[in-house]
Design a protein around this motif. Structure first.
Motif, PDB file in Angstrom:
ATOM      1  N   LEU A   1       0.826  -1.206   0.000  1.00  0.00           N
ATOM      2  CA  LEU A   1       0.000   0.000   0.000  1.00  0.00           C
ATOM      3  C   LEU A   1       0.861   1.257   0.000  1.00  0.00           C
ATOM      4  O   LEU A   1       0.584   2.222  -0.726  1.00  0.00           O
ATOM      5  CB  LEU A   1      -0.922   0.005   1.221  1.00  0.00           C
ATOM      6  CG  LEU A   1      -2.213  -0.814   1.122  1.00  0.00           C
ATOM      7  CD1 LEU A   1      -2.980  -0.719   2.427  1.00  0.00           C
ATOM      8  CD2 LEU A   1      -3.085  -0.342  -0.026  1.00  0.00           C
ATOM      9  N   LEU A   2       1.909   1.243   0.800  1.00  0.00           N
ATOM     10  CA  LEU A   2       2.795   2.403   0.866  1.00  0.00           C
ATOM     11  C   LEU A   2       3.476   2.656  -0.470  1.00  0.00           C
ATOM     12  O   LEU A   2       3.772   3.796  -0.824  1.00  0.00           O
ATOM     13  CB  LEU A   2       3.855   2.193   1.950  1.00  0.00           C
ATOM     14  CG  LEU A   2       3.420   2.439   3.393  1.00  0.00           C
ATOM     15  CD1 LEU A   2       4.552   2.098   4.349  1.00  0.00           C
ATOM     16  CD2 LEU A   2       2.982   3.891   3.588  1.00  0.00           C
ATOM     17  N   LYS A   3       3.732   1.572  -1.231  1.00  0.00           N
ATOM     18  CA  LYS A   3       4.396   1.720  -2.526  1.00  0.00           C
ATOM     19  C   LYS A   3       3.593   2.619  -3.465  1.00  0.00           C
ATOM     20  O   LYS A   3       4.149   3.249  -4.383  1.00  0.00           O
ATOM     21  CB  LYS A   3       4.575   0.333  -3.163  1.00  0.00           C
ATOM     22  CG  LYS A   3       5.255   0.349  -4.527  1.00  0.00           C
ATOM     23  CD  LYS A   3       6.685   0.865  -4.424  1.00  0.00           C
ATOM     24  CE  LYS A   3       7.388   0.806  -5.781  1.00  0.00           C
ATOM     25  NZ  LYS A   3       6.783   1.672  -6.801  1.00  0.00           N
ATOM     26  N   LYS A   4       2.282   2.726  -3.240  1.00  0.00           N
ATOM     27  CA  LYS A   4       1.440   3.560  -4.089  1.00  0.00           C
ATOM     28  C   LYS A   4       1.584   5.042  -3.775  1.00  0.00           C
ATOM     29  O   LYS A   4       1.203   5.894  -4.574  1.00  0.00           O
ATOM     30  CB  LYS A   4      -0.030   3.149  -3.939  1.00  0.00           C
ATOM     31  CG  LYS A   4      -0.317   1.720  -4.408  1.00  0.00           C
ATOM     32  CD  LYS A   4      -1.781   1.373  -4.229  1.00  0.00           C
ATOM     33  CE  LYS A   4      -2.054  -0.054  -4.696  1.00  0.00           C
ATOM     34  NZ  LYS A   4      -3.487  -0.426  -4.513  1.00  0.00           N
ATOM     35  N   VAL A   5       2.118   5.340  -2.590  1.00  0.00           N
ATOM     36  CA  VAL A   5       2.195   6.755  -2.182  1.00  0.00           C
ATOM     37  C   VAL A   5       3.614   7.231  -1.904  1.00  0.00           C
ATOM     38  O   VAL A   5       3.875   8.428  -1.921  1.00  0.00           O
ATOM     39  CB  VAL A   5       1.314   7.029  -0.945  1.00  0.00           C
ATOM     40  CG1 VAL A   5      -0.146   6.826  -1.281  1.00  0.00           C
ATOM     41  CG2 VAL A   5       1.716   6.153   0.233  1.00  0.00           C
ATOM     42  N   ILE A   6       4.544   6.303  -1.630  1.00  0.00           N
ATOM     43  CA  ILE A   6       5.934   6.711  -1.434  1.00  0.00           C
ATOM     44  C   ILE A   6       6.848   5.785  -2.232  1.00  0.00           C
ATOM     45  O   ILE A   6       6.485   4.646  -2.537  1.00  0.00           O
ATOM     46  CB  ILE A   6       6.346   6.706   0.055  1.00  0.00           C
ATOM     47  CG1 ILE A   6       6.263   5.297   0.656  1.00  0.00           C
ATOM     48  CG2 ILE A   6       5.504   7.674   0.848  1.00  0.00           C
ATOM     49  CD1 ILE A   6       6.694   5.235   2.111  1.00  0.00           C
ATOM     50  N   LYS A   7       8.032   6.267  -2.557  1.00  0.00           N
ATOM     51  CA  LYS A   7       8.957   5.538  -3.416  1.00  0.00           C
ATOM     52  C   LYS A   7       9.869   4.623  -2.600  1.00  0.00           C
ATOM     53  O   LYS A   7      10.001   4.761  -1.381  1.00  0.00           O
ATOM     54  CB  LYS A   7       9.758   6.532  -4.250  1.00  0.00           C
ATOM     55  CG  LYS A   7       8.872   7.387  -5.153  1.00  0.00           C
ATOM     56  CD  LYS A   7       9.666   8.456  -5.889  1.00  0.00           C
ATOM     57  CE  LYS A   7       8.725   9.346  -6.718  1.00  0.00           C
ATOM     58  NZ  LYS A   7       9.451  10.432  -7.416  1.00  0.00           N
ATOM     59  N   LEU A   8      10.511   3.696  -3.320  1.00  0.00           N
ATOM     60  CA  LEU A   8      11.275   2.633  -2.658  1.00  0.00           C
ATOM     61  C   LEU A   8      12.352   3.129  -1.683  1.00  0.00           C
ATOM     62  O   LEU A   8      12.516   2.538  -0.612  1.00  0.00           O
ATOM     63  CB  LEU A   8      11.910   1.720  -3.722  1.00  0.00           C
ATOM     64  CG  LEU A   8      10.945   0.746  -4.402  1.00  0.00           C
ATOM     65  CD1 LEU A   8      11.680  -0.042  -5.490  1.00  0.00           C
ATOM     66  CD2 LEU A   8      10.334  -0.213  -3.392  1.00  0.00           C
ATOM     67  N   PRO A   9      13.111   4.184  -2.000  1.00  0.00           N
ATOM     68  CA  PRO A   9      14.126   4.624  -1.022  1.00  0.00           C
ATOM     69  C   PRO A   9      13.520   5.003   0.334  1.00  0.00           C
ATOM     70  O   PRO A   9      14.120   4.712   1.377  1.00  0.00           O
ATOM     71  CB  PRO A   9      14.758   5.845  -1.709  1.00  0.00           C
ATOM     72  CG  PRO A   9      14.571   5.592  -3.174  1.00  0.00           C
ATOM     73  CD  PRO A   9      13.234   4.937  -3.280  1.00  0.00           C
ATOM     74  N   LEU A  10      12.345   5.625   0.317  1.00  0.00           N
ATOM     75  CA  LEU A  10      11.701   5.997   1.572  1.00  0.00           C
ATOM     76  C   LEU A  10      11.127   4.768   2.272  1.00  0.00           C
ATOM     77  O   LEU A  10      11.175   4.664   3.508  1.00  0.00           O
ATOM     78  CB  LEU A  10      10.608   7.041   1.324  1.00  0.00           C
ATOM     79  CG  LEU A  10       9.888   7.593   2.556  1.00  0.00           C
ATOM     80  CD1 LEU A  10      10.861   8.026   3.634  1.00  0.00           C
ATOM     81  CD2 LEU A  10       8.971   8.757   2.153  1.00  0.00           C
ATOM     82  N   ILE A  11      10.591   3.824   1.502  1.00  0.00           N
ATOM     83  CA  ILE A  11      10.090   2.581   2.091  1.00  0.00           C
ATOM     84  C   ILE A  11      11.235   1.825   2.760  1.00  0.00           C
ATOM     85  O   ILE A  11      11.105   1.333   3.894  1.00  0.00           O
ATOM     86  CB  ILE A  11       9.420   1.690   1.022  1.00  0.00           C
ATOM     87  CG1 ILE A  11       8.115   2.332   0.534  1.00  0.00           C
ATOM     88  CG2 ILE A  11       9.134   0.294   1.588  1.00  0.00           C
ATOM     89  CD1 ILE A  11       7.408   1.546  -0.539  1.00  0.00           C
ATOM     90  N   ALA A  12      12.389   1.741   2.072  1.00  0.00           N
ATOM     91  CA  ALA A  12      13.548   1.045   2.631  1.00  0.00           C
ATOM     92  C   ALA A  12      14.038   1.731   3.903  1.00  0.00           C
ATOM     93  O   ALA A  12      14.388   1.065   4.888  1.00  0.00           O
ATOM     94  CB  ALA A  12      14.667   0.990   1.592  1.00  0.00           C
ATOM     95  N   THR A  13      14.032   3.060   3.891  1.00  0.00           N
ATOM     96  CA  THR A  13      14.434   3.809   5.084  1.00  0.00           C
ATOM     97  C   THR A  13      13.467   3.560   6.229  1.00  0.00           C
ATOM     98  O   THR A  13      13.873   3.337   7.381  1.00  0.00           O
ATOM     99  CB  THR A  13      14.485   5.323   4.775  1.00  0.00           C
ATOM    100  OG1 THR A  13      15.392   5.545   3.689  1.00  0.00           O
ATOM    101  CG2 THR A  13      14.947   6.116   5.988  1.00  0.00           C
ATOM    102  N   PHE A  14      12.167   3.571   5.925  1.00  0.00           N
ATOM    103  CA  PHE A  14      11.126   3.312   6.912  1.00  0.00           C
ATOM    104  C   PHE A  14      11.302   1.935   7.538  1.00  0.00           C
ATOM    105  O   PHE A  14      11.315   1.782   8.769  1.00  0.00           O
ATOM    106  CB  PHE A  14       9.759   3.429   6.229  1.00  0.00           C
ATOM    107  CG  PHE A  14       8.599   2.923   7.034  1.00  0.00           C
ATOM    108  CD1 PHE A  14       8.085   3.666   8.080  1.00  0.00           C
ATOM    109  CD2 PHE A  14       8.009   1.706   6.742  1.00  0.00           C
ATOM    110  CE1 PHE A  14       7.011   3.206   8.827  1.00  0.00           C
ATOM    111  CE2 PHE A  14       6.935   1.232   7.476  1.00  0.00           C
ATOM    112  CZ  PHE A  14       6.440   1.991   8.520  1.00  0.00           C
TER     113      PHE A  14
END
Length: 319
Positions: free
Chosen positions: A287-300
Protein backbone atom coordinates in the motif's frame (compact mmCIF):
# COMPACT_ATOMS: atom_id res chain seq x y z
CA UNK A 1 -14.13 -13.19 37.73
CA UNK A 2 -14.20 -13.29 33.94
CA UNK A 3 -11.45 -15.93 33.83
CA UNK A 4 -13.37 -18.05 36.35
CA UNK A 5 -16.58 -17.84 34.29
CA UNK A 6 -14.94 -18.67 30.97
CA UNK A 7 -12.88 -21.48 32.49
CA UNK A 8 -16.06 -23.03 33.89
CA UNK A 9 -18.16 -22.56 30.74
CA UNK A 10 -15.56 -23.88 28.30
CA UNK A 11 -14.55 -26.75 30.60
CA UNK A 12 -18.17 -27.94 30.77
CA UNK A 13 -18.56 -27.57 27.01
CA UNK A 14 -15.40 -29.49 26.19
CA UNK A 15 -15.87 -32.27 28.75
CA UNK A 16 -19.68 -32.49 28.89
CA UNK A 17 -20.68 -31.92 25.26
CA UNK A 18 -17.58 -32.69 23.20
CA UNK A 19 -16.52 -35.52 25.48
CA UNK A 20 -12.89 -34.45 25.55
CA UNK A 21 -10.66 -34.55 28.60
CA UNK A 22 -8.96 -31.28 29.51
CA UNK A 23 -5.90 -33.37 30.30
CA UNK A 24 -5.62 -34.49 26.67
CA UNK A 25 -3.76 -32.42 24.07
CA UNK A 26 -6.87 -31.99 21.94
CA UNK A 27 -8.92 -30.92 24.94
CA UNK A 28 -6.21 -28.51 26.07
CA UNK A 29 -5.97 -26.96 22.59
CA UNK A 30 -9.77 -26.64 22.37
CA UNK A 31 -9.96 -24.98 25.79
CA UNK A 32 -7.16 -22.55 24.95
CA UNK A 33 -8.80 -21.59 21.65
CA UNK A 34 -12.26 -20.97 23.15
CA UNK A 35 -10.93 -19.15 26.20
CA UNK A 36 -8.63 -16.86 24.17
CA UNK A 37 -11.26 -16.19 21.50
CA UNK A 38 -13.97 -15.18 23.97
CA UNK A 39 -11.65 -13.02 26.06
CA UNK A 40 -10.08 -11.19 23.13
CA UNK A 41 -13.39 -10.71 21.30
CA UNK A 42 -15.05 -9.04 24.29
CA UNK A 43 -12.04 -6.88 25.17
CA UNK A 44 -11.53 -5.88 21.54
CA UNK A 45 -15.18 -4.99 21.02
CA UNK A 46 -15.34 -3.00 24.24
CA UNK A 47 -12.15 -1.09 23.43
CA UNK A 48 -13.24 -0.25 19.89
CA UNK A 49 -16.70 0.89 21.02
CA UNK A 50 -15.37 3.26 23.68
CA UNK A 51 -12.68 4.76 21.45
CA UNK A 52 -15.10 5.09 18.52
CA UNK A 53 -17.37 7.25 20.67
CA UNK A 54 -14.40 9.41 21.65
CA UNK A 55 -13.42 9.79 17.98
CA UNK A 56 -16.76 11.41 17.17
CA UNK A 57 -15.58 14.41 19.16
CA UNK A 58 -12.36 14.78 17.15
CA UNK A 59 -12.13 15.95 13.51
CA UNK A 60 -9.16 15.74 11.15
CA UNK A 61 -8.94 19.53 11.19
CA UNK A 62 -8.72 19.54 14.99
CA UNK A 63 -6.00 16.89 14.86
CA UNK A 64 -4.07 18.95 12.30
CA UNK A 65 -4.33 22.12 14.42
CA UNK A 66 -3.41 20.18 17.54
CA UNK A 67 -0.24 18.78 15.95
CA UNK A 68 0.67 22.11 14.36
CA UNK A 69 0.36 23.85 17.73
CA UNK A 70 3.44 21.92 18.87
CA UNK A 71 6.90 22.32 17.41
CA UNK A 72 9.98 20.12 17.23
CA UNK A 73 9.96 16.84 19.11
CA UNK A 74 6.63 17.73 20.74
CA UNK A 75 4.87 17.46 17.38
CA UNK A 76 6.33 13.97 16.85
CA UNK A 77 5.23 12.95 20.35
CA UNK A 78 1.71 14.25 19.73
CA UNK A 79 1.51 12.41 16.39
CA UNK A 80 2.66 9.16 18.01
CA UNK A 81 0.17 9.51 20.86
CA UNK A 82 -2.59 10.13 18.32
CA UNK A 83 -1.43 7.00 16.53
CA UNK A 84 -2.25 5.02 19.65
CA UNK A 85 -5.94 6.00 19.51
CA UNK A 86 -6.47 5.67 15.75
CA UNK A 87 -6.82 2.80 13.23
CA UNK A 88 -6.40 -0.80 14.26
CA UNK A 89 -4.03 -2.19 11.62
CA UNK A 90 -1.16 -1.00 9.50
CA UNK A 91 -3.10 -0.98 6.22
CA UNK A 92 -5.90 1.20 7.62
CA UNK A 93 -3.30 3.72 8.78
CA UNK A 94 -2.16 4.45 5.21
CA UNK A 95 -5.26 6.48 4.18
CA UNK A 96 -4.82 8.62 7.29
CA UNK A 97 -1.16 9.05 6.35
CA UNK A 98 -2.24 10.38 2.94
CA UNK A 99 -4.72 12.77 4.55
CA UNK A 100 -2.07 14.20 6.87
CA UNK A 101 0.36 14.74 3.96
CA UNK A 102 -2.43 16.49 2.04
CA UNK A 103 -3.09 18.68 5.05
CA UNK A 104 0.51 19.90 5.02
CA UNK A 105 1.73 18.20 8.20
CA UNK A 106 5.55 17.69 8.04
CA UNK A 107 6.66 14.33 6.67
CA UNK A 108 8.62 13.29 9.75
CA UNK A 109 5.65 14.04 12.00
CA UNK A 110 3.32 12.02 9.76
CA UNK A 111 5.71 9.06 9.92
CA UNK A 112 5.66 9.21 13.72
CA UNK A 113 1.92 8.59 13.41
CA UNK A 114 2.31 5.88 10.75
CA UNK A 115 4.87 3.95 12.80
CA UNK A 116 3.05 4.05 16.13
CA UNK A 117 -0.52 3.55 14.89
CA UNK A 118 -0.34 -0.18 14.05
CA UNK A 119 2.10 -1.11 16.82
CA UNK A 120 0.08 0.30 19.72
CA UNK A 121 -3.65 0.73 20.01
CA UNK A 122 -6.06 0.95 22.90
CA UNK A 123 -7.64 -2.47 22.36
CA UNK A 124 -4.27 -4.21 22.16
CA UNK A 125 -3.12 -2.40 25.30
CA UNK A 126 -6.22 -3.60 27.17
CA UNK A 127 -5.68 -7.19 26.05
CA UNK A 128 -1.96 -7.06 26.86
CA UNK A 129 -2.71 -5.70 30.30
CA UNK A 130 -5.26 -8.45 30.94
CA UNK A 131 -2.95 -11.26 29.84
CA UNK A 132 0.53 -10.04 30.81
CA UNK A 133 -0.14 -7.35 33.40
CA UNK A 134 0.05 -3.57 33.35
CA UNK A 135 3.85 -3.37 33.50
CA UNK A 136 4.38 -5.31 30.27
CA UNK A 137 1.50 -3.46 28.56
CA UNK A 138 2.89 -0.07 29.64
CA UNK A 139 6.46 -0.83 28.56
CA UNK A 140 5.16 -2.14 25.22
CA UNK A 141 3.10 1.03 24.64
CA UNK A 142 5.93 3.36 25.62
CA UNK A 143 8.35 1.42 23.41
CA UNK A 144 6.00 1.75 20.43
CA UNK A 145 5.65 5.49 20.98
CA UNK A 146 9.42 5.93 21.35
CA UNK A 147 10.04 4.05 18.07
CA UNK A 148 7.47 6.30 16.39
CA UNK A 149 8.93 9.53 17.78
CA UNK A 150 12.57 8.71 17.01
CA UNK A 151 11.76 7.14 13.64
CA UNK A 152 9.70 10.14 12.56
CA UNK A 153 12.34 12.59 13.71
CA UNK A 154 15.07 10.74 11.80
CA UNK A 155 13.00 10.60 8.60
CA UNK A 156 12.27 14.31 9.00
CA UNK A 157 15.99 15.08 9.39
CA UNK A 158 16.77 13.10 6.24
CA UNK A 159 14.51 15.43 4.17
CA UNK A 160 12.92 12.64 2.15
CA UNK A 161 9.87 14.55 0.90
CA UNK A 162 11.06 14.03 -2.70
CA UNK A 163 10.30 10.33 -2.33
CA UNK A 164 6.58 10.94 -1.75
CA UNK A 165 4.57 10.58 -4.94
CA UNK A 166 3.87 14.01 -6.43
CA UNK A 167 0.13 13.47 -6.88
CA UNK A 168 -0.31 13.35 -3.11
CA UNK A 169 0.69 17.01 -2.82
CA UNK A 170 -1.74 17.95 -5.59
CA UNK A 171 -4.70 16.52 -3.76
CA UNK A 172 -6.77 18.91 -1.69
CA UNK A 173 -9.28 18.45 1.08
CA UNK A 174 -11.20 21.66 0.33
CA UNK A 175 -14.90 21.12 -0.09
CA UNK A 176 -14.91 17.91 1.93
CA UNK A 177 -16.96 18.30 5.08
CA UNK A 178 -16.56 15.88 7.90
CA UNK A 179 -19.59 14.36 9.52
CA UNK A 180 -20.62 16.02 12.78
CA UNK A 181 -22.10 13.57 15.28
CA UNK A 182 -24.61 14.44 17.97
CA UNK A 183 -26.51 12.55 20.67
CA UNK A 184 -27.51 9.02 19.67
CA UNK A 185 -25.61 9.35 16.41
CA UNK A 186 -22.42 8.83 18.38
CA UNK A 187 -23.66 5.49 19.74
CA UNK A 188 -24.90 4.43 16.29
CA UNK A 189 -21.54 5.27 14.75
CA UNK A 190 -19.62 3.51 17.52
CA UNK A 191 -21.75 0.36 17.20
CA UNK A 192 -21.31 0.28 13.41
CA UNK A 193 -17.57 0.91 13.70
CA UNK A 194 -17.25 -1.87 16.29
CA UNK A 195 -19.11 -4.36 14.08
CA UNK A 196 -17.14 -3.42 10.96
CA UNK A 197 -13.74 -3.63 12.64
CA UNK A 198 -14.47 -6.83 14.58
CA UNK A 199 -15.87 -8.56 11.48
CA UNK A 200 -12.80 -7.47 9.51
CA UNK A 201 -10.43 -8.75 12.19
CA UNK A 202 -12.18 -12.05 13.02
CA UNK A 203 -10.39 -14.06 10.28
CA UNK A 204 -7.00 -12.84 11.52
CA UNK A 205 -8.01 -13.45 15.13
CA UNK A 206 -9.03 -17.03 14.32
CA UNK A 207 -5.73 -17.67 12.56
CA UNK A 208 -3.74 -16.04 15.37
CA UNK A 209 -5.63 -17.87 18.12
CA UNK A 210 -5.38 -21.12 16.17
CA UNK A 211 -1.60 -20.77 15.86
CA UNK A 212 -1.41 -19.90 19.55
CA UNK A 213 -3.50 -22.93 20.48
CA UNK A 214 -1.32 -25.21 18.35
CA UNK A 215 1.87 -23.85 19.93
CA UNK A 216 0.31 -24.12 23.38
CA UNK A 217 -0.73 -27.75 22.98
CA UNK A 218 1.66 -29.36 20.52
CA UNK A 219 5.00 -27.55 20.16
CA UNK A 220 7.61 -28.90 22.62
CA UNK A 221 8.62 -26.40 25.27
CA UNK A 222 12.29 -27.39 25.06
CA UNK A 223 12.42 -26.63 21.34
CA UNK A 224 11.13 -23.07 21.62
CA UNK A 225 12.99 -22.24 24.80
CA UNK A 226 16.24 -23.44 23.20
CA UNK A 227 15.98 -21.40 20.01
CA UNK A 228 13.74 -18.55 21.16
CA UNK A 229 14.93 -18.06 24.73
CA UNK A 230 16.41 -14.75 25.77
CA UNK A 231 19.90 -16.29 25.97
CA UNK A 232 19.92 -16.82 22.20
CA UNK A 233 21.44 -13.59 20.84
CA UNK A 234 20.05 -14.11 17.33
CA UNK A 235 16.49 -14.90 18.42
CA UNK A 236 15.28 -11.26 18.34
CA UNK A 237 16.38 -10.34 14.79
CA UNK A 238 15.23 -13.73 13.47
CA UNK A 239 11.80 -13.28 15.08
CA UNK A 240 11.57 -9.80 13.55
CA UNK A 241 12.34 -11.11 10.04
CA UNK A 242 10.00 -14.10 10.38
CA UNK A 243 7.10 -11.81 11.35
CA UNK A 244 7.31 -9.48 8.33
CA UNK A 245 5.46 -11.76 5.84
CA UNK A 246 2.54 -12.04 8.24
CA UNK A 247 -0.47 -9.72 8.12
CA UNK A 248 -2.35 -9.21 11.33
CA UNK A 249 -3.12 -6.58 13.91
CA UNK A 250 -1.88 -6.29 17.48
CA UNK A 251 -5.00 -7.94 18.92
CA UNK A 252 -4.74 -10.90 16.55
CA UNK A 253 -1.07 -11.57 17.27
CA UNK A 254 -1.39 -11.46 21.07
CA UNK A 255 -2.62 -15.10 21.40
CA UNK A 256 0.47 -16.22 19.51
CA UNK A 257 2.63 -14.09 21.80
CA UNK A 258 1.02 -15.58 24.91
CA UNK A 259 1.61 -19.11 23.67
CA UNK A 260 5.24 -18.37 22.76
CA UNK A 261 5.98 -16.90 26.18
CA UNK A 262 4.38 -19.83 28.03
CA UNK A 263 6.61 -22.15 26.00
CA UNK A 264 9.79 -20.40 27.09
CA UNK A 265 10.41 -17.88 24.31
CA UNK A 266 11.96 -14.68 25.66
CA UNK A 267 9.49 -11.87 26.24
CA UNK A 268 11.67 -9.48 24.21
CA UNK A 269 11.84 -11.93 21.32
CA UNK A 270 8.06 -12.27 21.47
CA UNK A 271 7.50 -8.51 21.61
CA UNK A 272 9.80 -8.01 18.60
CA UNK A 273 7.76 -10.64 16.73
CA UNK A 274 4.53 -8.84 17.64
CA UNK A 275 5.75 -5.39 16.65
CA UNK A 276 7.23 -6.52 13.32
CA UNK A 277 4.07 -8.44 12.39
CA UNK A 278 1.86 -5.36 12.80
CA UNK A 279 4.25 -2.56 11.74
CA UNK A 280 6.21 -4.06 8.86
CA UNK A 281 3.69 -6.34 7.15
CA UNK A 282 4.04 -6.91 3.40
CA UNK A 283 0.47 -5.69 2.66
CA UNK A 284 1.31 -2.37 4.29
CA UNK A 285 4.48 -2.08 2.20
CA UNK A 286 2.46 -2.72 -0.96
CA UNK A 287 0.00 0.00 0.00
CA UNK A 288 2.79 2.40 0.87
CA UNK A 289 4.40 1.72 -2.53
CA UNK A 290 1.44 3.56 -4.09
CA UNK A 291 2.20 6.75 -2.18
CA UNK A 292 5.93 6.71 -1.43
CA UNK A 293 8.96 5.54 -3.42
CA UNK A 294 11.27 2.63 -2.66
CA UNK A 295 14.13 4.62 -1.02
CA UNK A 296 11.70 6.00 1.57
CA UNK A 297 10.09 2.58 2.09
CA UNK A 298 13.55 1.05 2.63
CA UNK A 299 14.43 3.81 5.08
CA UNK A 300 11.13 3.31 6.91
CA UNK A 301 11.65 -0.46 7.20
CA UNK A 302 15.27 -0.04 8.27
CA UNK A 303 14.51 2.50 10.99
CA UNK A 304 11.46 0.71 12.37
CA UNK A 305 13.11 -2.72 12.15
CA UNK A 306 16.17 -1.47 14.03
CA UNK A 307 13.96 0.09 16.70
CA UNK A 308 11.95 -3.11 17.10
CA UNK A 309 15.09 -5.22 17.48
CA UNK A 310 16.46 -2.78 20.07
CA UNK A 311 13.19 -3.00 22.04
CA UNK A 312 13.35 -6.80 21.84
CA UNK A 313 16.81 -6.87 23.37
CA UNK A 314 15.68 -4.38 26.02
CA UNK A 315 12.69 -6.54 26.99
CA UNK A 316 14.90 -9.65 27.21
CA UNK A 317 17.40 -7.76 29.38
CA UNK A 318 14.92 -6.36 31.90
CA UNK A 319 12.54 -9.35 32.01
Amino acid sequence: MWKFLTDTIWAKLIEGILGLSLESRVGEVAWYFLHAASTILILLGLGIFIISILRTFISTEKIKKFIESHKGIKSNVMASVLGVITPFCSCSSVPIFIGFIEAGIPTGVVFSFLITSPIVNEAAFLILMTIFGWKVATIYAISGIVIGVLGGMLIGKLKMEKYIEGYIYKMHLEGKKEKIYRGRERLTYAWKETKDVVIKLIPYMIVGIGIGAFIHGWVPTDLLSKYGGKDNFFAVPIATLVAIPLYTDAAGIIPVAEALITKGVGIGTTMAFMMAAVALSLPEMLLLKKVIKLPLIATFVGIVGTGIIAVGYLFNYIA
